[in-house]
Enzyme design. Structure first.
Site: not given
Ligand code: IMP
Ligand code: MG
Length: 173
Positions: A41-42, A101, A129, A157, A163
């Site tokens: 949803k982000g 992330d 990040k 969120d 959100r």
């Molecule tokens: P990744 O798979 O670790 O790259 O994470 C990506 C997903 O993690 C994003 O689509 C977000 O939903 C969630 N996410 C990562 N860091 C944050 C944060 O600081 N705040 C909120 N959601 C995050």
């Molecule tokens: Mg989330």
């Protein structure tokens, strides 16, 4: 709101970055069949703003990976909760997420869609990040590099809250 520790990016900084990304994308995809894929949803807020700054024709689809969990810590098991409806074969796909992330979500989704034969596959994220990256997934369009802090707002969120905030902030967790 007193759960908000610090505003990292205000509405104006986000808006000017989104405009800049929209211009780059419009230029790079001119004459191409662009398909935007919003990662639910982000990415809903970022996608809604970004697509209005893209000055070439584009279609819009939605994809939803399995939930990141209800906390700042991830469960790290990614599955597809909702798939896109359109056929990506021969299309220029741009996957849009609010934040990258570890990179695992973007990597998982890119692999899934790449299997279906798109003409090209790129990613666009508002926030990066970078220090947290585990999977080396190339993302062509990046808004801001941010420190390793848990952020909310502008679609992001914490346990489904915050959100709707129009800015990106660090929350007290
Ligand atoms: P990744 O798979 O670790 O790259 O994470 C990506 C997903 O993690 C994003 O689509 C977000 O939903 C969630 N996410 C990562 N860091 C944050 C944060 O600081 N705040 C909120 N959601 C995050
Ligand atoms: Mg989330």
């Amino acid at each position: 709101m007193n759960d908000i520790q610090e505003v990292l990016l205000d509405e104006q900084s986000i808006a000017s970055k989104v405009r800049e990304l929209g211009e780059r994308i419009s230029h790079d995809y001119a004459g191409r069949d662009l398909m935007l894929v919003c990662i639910l949803k982000g990415a809903i807020t970022f996608t809604a703003d970004l697509m209005r700054k893209i000055e070439i024709p584009a279609t819009l689809d939605f994809i939803q990976p399995s939930s990141y969990g209800n906390a700042a810590v991830s469960s790290r098991k990614i599955t597809l909760k909702k798939d896109i409806e359109a056929d990506v074969a021969g299309r220029h796909v741009l996957l849009v997420d609010c934040i990258i992330d570890t990179g695992e979500t973007m990597d998982f989704l890119m692999k899934r869609l790449r299997d279906r034969g798109p003409a090209s596959m790129e990613g666009a994220v508002l926030l990066d990040k970078r220090s947290r990256r585990v999977v080396d997934v190339p993302v062509k369009y990046i808004g801001f590099e941010i420190p390793d802090r848990f952020v909310v707002g502008y679609g992001l969120d914490y346990a489904q809250k915050y959100r709707t905030l129009p800015y990106v902030a660090v929350v007290r967790t």
